[in-house]
Design a protein around this motif. Structure first.
Motif, PDB file in Angstrom:
ATOM      1  N   LEU A 600       1.008  -1.320  -0.016  1.00  0.00           N
ATOM      2  CA  LEU A 600       0.141  -0.171  -0.007  1.00  0.00           C
ATOM      3  C   LEU A 600       0.818   1.351  -0.042  1.00  0.00           C
ATOM      4  O   LEU A 600       0.383   2.234  -0.717  1.00  0.00           O
ATOM      5  CB  LEU A 600      -0.933   0.107   1.305  1.00  0.00           C
ATOM      6  CG  LEU A 600      -1.750   1.239   1.497  1.00  0.00           C
ATOM      7  CD1 LEU A 600      -2.823   1.448   0.296  1.00  0.00           C
ATOM      8  CD2 LEU A 600      -2.465   1.311   2.688  1.00  0.00           C
ATOM      9  N   ASN A 601       2.046   1.301   0.760  1.00  0.00           N
ATOM     10  CA  ASN A 601       2.775   2.347   0.759  1.00  0.00           C
ATOM     11  C   ASN A 601       3.518   2.794  -0.650  1.00  0.00           C
ATOM     12  O   ASN A 601       3.538   3.853  -0.844  1.00  0.00           O
ATOM     13  CB  ASN A 601       3.975   2.271   1.886  1.00  0.00           C
ATOM     14  CG  ASN A 601       3.382   2.225   3.386  1.00  0.00           C
ATOM     15  OD1 ASN A 601       2.493   2.779   3.613  1.00  0.00           O
ATOM     16  ND2 ASN A 601       4.316   1.749   4.352  1.00  0.00           N
ATOM     17  N   HIS A 602       3.773   1.731  -1.135  1.00  0.00           N
ATOM     18  CA  HIS A 602       4.519   1.791  -2.621  1.00  0.00           C
ATOM     19  C   HIS A 602       3.305   2.269  -3.576  1.00  0.00           C
ATOM     20  O   HIS A 602       3.692   3.398  -4.331  1.00  0.00           O
ATOM     21  CB  HIS A 602       5.050   0.575  -3.229  1.00  0.00           C
ATOM     22  CG  HIS A 602       5.829   0.692  -4.389  1.00  0.00           C
ATOM     23  ND1 HIS A 602       6.968   1.677  -4.561  1.00  0.00           N
ATOM     24  CD2 HIS A 602       5.718   0.439  -5.576  1.00  0.00           C
ATOM     25  CE1 HIS A 602       7.291   1.762  -5.646  1.00  0.00           C
ATOM     26  NE2 HIS A 602       6.652   0.783  -6.338  1.00  0.00           N
ATOM     27  N   PHE A 603       1.967   2.152  -3.386  1.00  0.00           N
ATOM     28  CA  PHE A 603       1.009   2.456  -4.328  1.00  0.00           C
ATOM     29  C   PHE A 603       0.815   3.944  -4.093  1.00  0.00           C
ATOM     30  O   PHE A 603       0.889   4.809  -5.030  1.00  0.00           O
ATOM     31  CB  PHE A 603       0.021   1.550  -4.058  1.00  0.00           C
ATOM     32  CG  PHE A 603      -1.446   2.175  -4.949  1.00  0.00           C
ATOM     33  CD1 PHE A 603      -1.336   1.844  -6.314  1.00  0.00           C
ATOM     34  CD2 PHE A 603      -2.256   2.747  -4.322  1.00  0.00           C
ATOM     35  CE1 PHE A 603      -2.467   2.242  -6.848  1.00  0.00           C
ATOM     36  CE2 PHE A 603      -3.396   3.268  -4.862  1.00  0.00           C
ATOM     37  CZ  PHE A 603      -3.666   3.144  -6.399  1.00  0.00           C
ATOM     38  N   LEU A 604       0.665   4.112  -2.927  1.00  0.00           N
ATOM     39  CA  LEU A 604       0.532   5.561  -2.543  1.00  0.00           C
ATOM     40  C   LEU A 604       1.543   6.283  -3.019  1.00  0.00           C
ATOM     41  O   LEU A 604       1.385   7.594  -3.262  1.00  0.00           O
ATOM     42  CB  LEU A 604       0.348   5.814  -1.059  1.00  0.00           C
ATOM     43  CG  LEU A 604      -1.052   4.909  -0.460  1.00  0.00           C
ATOM     44  CD1 LEU A 604      -0.993   5.003   1.300  1.00  0.00           C
ATOM     45  CD2 LEU A 604      -2.194   5.663  -1.144  1.00  0.00           C
ATOM     46  N   LYS A 605       2.872   5.995  -2.785  1.00  0.00           N
ATOM     47  CA  LYS A 605       3.990   7.015  -3.084  1.00  0.00           C
ATOM     48  C   LYS A 605       4.126   7.317  -4.578  1.00  0.00           C
ATOM     49  O   LYS A 605       4.337   8.134  -5.000  1.00  0.00           O
ATOM     50  CB  LYS A 605       5.275   5.848  -2.671  1.00  0.00           C
ATOM     51  CG  LYS A 605       6.567   6.974  -2.863  1.00  0.00           C
ATOM     52  CD  LYS A 605       7.918   6.317  -2.234  1.00  0.00           C
ATOM     53  CE  LYS A 605       9.015   7.048  -2.440  1.00  0.00           C
ATOM     54  NZ  LYS A 605      10.440   6.346  -2.020  1.00  0.00           N
ATOM     55  N   ILE A 606       3.840   6.283  -5.337  1.00  0.00           N
ATOM     56  CA  ILE A 606       3.923   6.526  -7.141  1.00  0.00           C
ATOM     57  C   ILE A 606       2.862   7.167  -7.495  1.00  0.00           C
ATOM     58  O   ILE A 606       2.902   7.906  -8.375  1.00  0.00           O
ATOM     59  CB  ILE A 606       4.170   5.212  -7.810  1.00  0.00           C
ATOM     60  CG1 ILE A 606       3.031   3.969  -7.583  1.00  0.00           C
ATOM     61  CG2 ILE A 606       5.541   4.194  -7.223  1.00  0.00           C
ATOM     62  CD1 ILE A 606       3.145   2.873  -8.550  1.00  0.00           C
ATOM     63  N   ASN A 607       1.929   7.265  -6.828  1.00  0.00           N
ATOM     64  CA  ASN A 607       0.658   8.120  -7.133  1.00  0.00           C
ATOM     65  C   ASN A 607       0.418   9.364  -6.274  1.00  0.00           C
ATOM     66  O   ASN A 607      -0.471  10.086  -6.773  1.00  0.00           O
ATOM     67  CB  ASN A 607      -0.422   7.306  -7.263  1.00  0.00           C
ATOM     68  CG  ASN A 607      -0.603   6.141  -8.047  1.00  0.00           C
ATOM     69  OD1 ASN A 607      -1.116   6.428  -9.078  1.00  0.00           O
ATOM     70  ND2 ASN A 607      -0.531   4.758  -7.694  1.00  0.00           N
ATOM     71  N   ASN A 608       1.530   9.649  -5.463  1.00  0.00           N
ATOM     72  CA  ASN A 608       1.488  10.904  -4.793  1.00  0.00           C
ATOM     73  C   ASN A 608       0.266  10.996  -3.882  1.00  0.00           C
ATOM     74  O   ASN A 608      -0.411  12.199  -3.889  1.00  0.00           O
ATOM     75  CB  ASN A 608       1.823  12.459  -5.723  1.00  0.00           C
ATOM     76  CG  ASN A 608       2.902  12.221  -6.424  1.00  0.00           C
ATOM     77  OD1 ASN A 608       3.956  11.952  -5.835  1.00  0.00           O
ATOM     78  ND2 ASN A 608       3.048  12.643  -7.654  1.00  0.00           N
ATOM     79  N   LEU A 609      -0.312   9.987  -3.587  1.00  0.00           N
ATOM     80  CA  LEU A 609      -1.385  10.026  -2.487  1.00  0.00           C
ATOM     81  C   LEU A 609      -0.891   9.785  -1.110  1.00  0.00           C
ATOM     82  O   LEU A 609       0.108   9.505  -0.733  1.00  0.00           O
ATOM     83  CB  LEU A 609      -2.302   8.905  -2.837  1.00  0.00           C
ATOM     84  CG  LEU A 609      -2.888   8.615  -4.364  1.00  0.00           C
ATOM     85  CD1 LEU A 609      -3.521   7.616  -4.728  1.00  0.00           C
ATOM     86  CD2 LEU A 609      -3.716   9.931  -4.754  1.00  0.00           C
ATOM     87  N   THR A 610      -1.974  10.217  -0.220  1.00  0.00           N
ATOM     88  CA  THR A 610      -1.570  10.057   1.264  1.00  0.00           C
ATOM     89  C   THR A 610      -2.900   9.074   1.696  1.00  0.00           C
ATOM     90  O   THR A 610      -3.673   8.738   0.986  1.00  0.00           O
ATOM     91  CB  THR A 610      -1.934  11.433   1.877  1.00  0.00           C
ATOM     92  OG1 THR A 610      -3.011  11.824   2.017  1.00  0.00           O
ATOM     93  CG2 THR A 610      -0.925  12.578   1.316  1.00  0.00           C
ATOM     94  N   PRO A 611      -2.455   8.513   2.948  1.00  0.00           N
ATOM     95  CA  PRO A 611      -3.588   7.636   3.548  1.00  0.00           C
ATOM     96  C   PRO A 611      -5.024   8.271   3.491  1.00  0.00           C
ATOM     97  O   PRO A 611      -5.986   7.419   3.398  1.00  0.00           O
ATOM     98  CB  PRO A 611      -3.060   7.272   4.809  1.00  0.00           C
ATOM     99  CG  PRO A 611      -1.643   7.265   4.775  1.00  0.00           C
ATOM    100  CD  PRO A 611      -1.532   8.419   3.637  1.00  0.00           C
ATOM    101  N   ARG A 612      -5.005   9.617   3.525  1.00  0.00           N
ATOM    102  CA  ARG A 612      -6.331  10.078   3.634  1.00  0.00           C
ATOM    103  C   ARG A 612      -6.928  10.562   2.338  1.00  0.00           C
ATOM    104  O   ARG A 612      -8.073  11.215   2.244  1.00  0.00           O
ATOM    105  CB  ARG A 612      -6.282  11.276   4.338  1.00  0.00           C
ATOM    106  CG  ARG A 612      -6.039  11.079   6.150  1.00  0.00           C
ATOM    107  CD  ARG A 612      -6.103  12.094   6.710  1.00  0.00           C
ATOM    108  NE  ARG A 612      -5.875  11.989   8.264  1.00  0.00           N
ATOM    109  CZ  ARG A 612      -5.836  12.998   9.245  1.00  0.00           C
ATOM    110  NH1 ARG A 612      -6.312  14.460   9.041  1.00  0.00           N
ATOM    111  NH2 ARG A 612      -5.649  12.837  10.476  1.00  0.00           N
ATOM    112  N   SER A 613      -6.224  10.320   1.201  1.00  0.00           N
ATOM    113  CA  SER A 613      -6.732  10.671  -0.293  1.00  0.00           C
ATOM    114  C   SER A 613      -7.973   9.935  -0.538  1.00  0.00           C
ATOM    115  O   SER A 613      -7.981   8.723  -0.138  1.00  0.00           O
ATOM    116  CB  SER A 613      -5.387  10.690  -1.076  1.00  0.00           C
ATOM    117  OG  SER A 613      -4.362  11.237  -0.715  1.00  0.00           O
TER     118      SER A 613
END
Length: 624
Positions: A600-613
């Motif tokens: 999940l962290n890698h997915f959020l990172k490459i999409n410039n997302l945060t856990p609250r996005s």
């Protein structure tokens, strides 16, 4: 049971059961440990009429919020009535004084209360002089005076009686606590002993990782110890205390701790203020090696008057007398033979502090034994002082004196921006330069301290970045950059924002890590850095930085050079190639990452997302 335990218990029972039934509503909380052994206890001024007594109670007073038990080897007078010398009663006819003359009776009772308060103040003076028996006799007299007041007397007078009773009880406990704290023997001697805890610190100083720190600190001590020794001798304190800055700061005048303690003697702002160290836009006297030494000596004398033995004094100097007193309060009444009875109950840093100091003394007295006999300490600072009534910069002052700014800064480290205050100020100059300064002072240009780059604003309910920006004549973008905000619409009431001043250029830190050629896999620690900030900047983790640099803690120092592992050397996995995925109804970042065998962290990172996005159906995201 021994008498020194039974007598305070008996006094406790007497004071609790003999008191008036009227109890103030605000005396339900337990007295704080900081109140114990304090030099004075303030009687609530709203309840007790002022008494023209001299001397006045000391400034460092505390308010008693709870009746304390009587605990003392104190000859308590009979609780039924005072002696015949105090009240003469005709055995054949008893006249009610209140019924006969209420006004004169009230005045007489008030006079007795005033007299009792005078005896309490006299007891305080006796205690401070070390005359404990006279102090107890004065409290005994005060207590006998308030016993004549009955529950049916005027409520205001009964309340004053209760306040005095609580005060007397408190003072007696303080006197007897101080008796038990003081160690028998030579109170002015620093103990000399070697146990396992001290030996561990000796090993660190002599052959462990702190040997270099010890040597450098010993060298720097030569600049300041002669001055400290003179002040200690004048105050009648042990000369060994002149080595305390070695443990506190390594004899660095600008040493700053994690607790924001500053200077040779590591004063926090509140304690520094208590002992007269000023801090304003121009100066911070915690860095003044002379004034901070005076404050430290005053603090050590105060602590020694409370605890009596130097090991406990040093522990209190490190963590505060309140913390040590709270530990003492949990012990038996005859708790203390020496500091080591408290050792296991103190915070780790404080428990280690005293052994470190004693270990340092042992090594200093045996330098040849540990191969350090050839270490030469720096020469003491020598200077002259001049009173200057001109706001000037040290770099401008150095020119007519034929010296450098660095030399003047070393002599005047308390000047925060190297600028003298506009009011009259005593500046230190090299020997032989005083007359030259007086002759050329009018030609030195006037200067002013640098303007701060930021002011701080606490967000209030209903405010937006736009209204804040208009108020401070700046822009929303500059405020966002200064506070690393990603959205201008999201600020929280109560949060403190940095507001750039007009004319200041604000640049945003790079969002991605610099190339290896730019940073050469090294980072020089600057003010405000932390391992987390550095790891985030270079796209690594704090654990990897610690491992590469063999750091046992997360503490950093300014100008420290760190090796920073690149993503490749840190074990980053190569990219598997990215693809585009269109979000469907019911998708979430977690589900998409799991479908594509991604974290999940890698997915959020490459999409410039945060856990609250929030993601929406039809939105395109990257997957690997």
């Amino acid at each position: 049971m021994p008498s020194y335990i039974m007598r305070p218990i008996i006094c406790l029972m007497l004071i609790l059961f003999s008191g008036c039934a009227h109890q103030p509503a605000d005396r339900t909380s337990e007295p704080t440990a900081d109140a114990y052994l304090s030099p004075a206890v303030e009687v609530p001024s709203a309840e007790i009429s002022p008494v023209p007594a001299d001397p006045s109670p000391p400034d460092d007073t505390v308010v008693v919020n709870q009746p304390s038990a009587m605990a003392a080897e104190w000859e308590v007078p009979p609780m039924v009535a005072p002696s015949d010398a105090e009240i003469s009663v005709d055995s054949t006819e008893v006249i009610d004084p209140v019924a006969a003359d209420p006004v004169s009776s009230a005045n007489g009772i008030q006079q007795q209360l005033d007299e009792a308060l005078v005896f309490c103040e006299a007891a305080q003076d006796f205690w401070q002089k070390g005359e404990l028996e006279n102090a107890l006799e004065s409290l005994d007299r005060a207590y006998s005076l308030i016993l004549t007041i009955e529950p049916d007397d005027p409520p205001k007078l009964v309340q004053q009686k209760e306040d005095l009773r609580f005060l007397i009880s408190k003072r007696i406990l303080e006197i007897y606590a101080s008796r038990n704290i003081v160690v028998n023997g030579n109170h002015n001697a620093i103990p000399r002993e070697i146990n396992a805890n001290i030996q561990r610190e000796i090993n660190l100083f002599t052959r462990g990782p702190e040997r270099r720190f010890f040597i450098e600190s010993y060298k720097r001590s030569g600049k300041y110890r002669p001055m400290i020794l003179r002040k200690l001798e004048a105050a009648g304190l042990p000369a060994e205390l002149s080595w305390l800055p070695l443990i506190e700061s390594g004899f660095k005048v600008k040493a700053l701790s994690r607790a924001r303690a500053l200077g040779l003697w590591q004063f926090i702002p509140s304690t520094g203020y208590k002992f007269g160290l000023k801090r304003d836009q121009y100066i911070d006297e915690r860095i003044d090696f002379e004034k901070s030494s005076d404050a430290a000596i005053a603090y050590l004398k105060e602590l020694h008057s409370i605890f009596g033995d130097w090991s406990t004094v040093l522990a209190a100097y490190n963590c505060g007398e309140g913390r040590v007193l709270r530990v003492i309060r949990t012990q038996n009444i005859n708790y203390l033979d020496d500091f080591w009875d408290l050792f296991g109950r103190l915070p780790f840093e404080t428990a280690r502090y005293v052994p470190r100091f004693l270990a340092a003394l042992h090594v200093i007295e045996n330098l040849e034994k540990y191969g350090m006999a050839d270490i030469d300490a720096y020469q003491p600072l020598v200077f002259e002082t001049v009173d200057v009534n001109r706001q000037i910069h040290l770099k401008d002052l150095a020119v007519p004196l034929g010296t450098t700014r660095e030399v003047l800064k070393e002599l005047n480290p308390e000047l925060r921006y190297s600028v003298l205050p506009p009011r009259g100020y005593t500046v230190r100059v090299p020997v032989g330069k005083k007359d030259l300064l007086l002759a050329s002072i009018d030609q030195v240009p006037v200067s002013s301290p640098p303007r701060p780059a930021f002011v701080y604003h606490r967000v209030k309910k209903g405010e937006t970045l736009s209204t804040i920006a208009r108020r401070y004549h700046t822009s929303v973008k500059k405020i966002m950059w200064a506070n690393n905000l990603k959205r201008s619409s999201y600020i929280v009431a109560g949060k403190k924002l940095k507001i750039p001043q007009r004319g200041m250029v604000i640049t945003r830190a790079p969002a991605t890590a610099p190339s290896p050629a730019a940073w050469n896999r090294k980072h020089v620690v600057k003010s405000g850095d932390s391992l987390w900030i550095i790891a985030k900047r270079y796209g690594t983790t704090t654990q990897k930085i610690q491992k590469v640099n063999r750091l046992s803690t997360t503490r950093l120092r300014i100008n420290q050079v760190l090796k920073v592992p690149s993503q490749k050397s840190a074990g980053a996995t190569p990219s598997r190639g990215s693809a585009t995925y269109y979000v469907r109804q019911g998708d979430s970042p977690y589900l998409i990452a799991r479908k594509n065998n991604m974290s999940l962290n890698h997915f959020l990172k490459i999409n410039n997302l945060t856990p609250r996005s929030t993601i929406y159906p039809g939105q395109s995201v990257k997957i690997e």
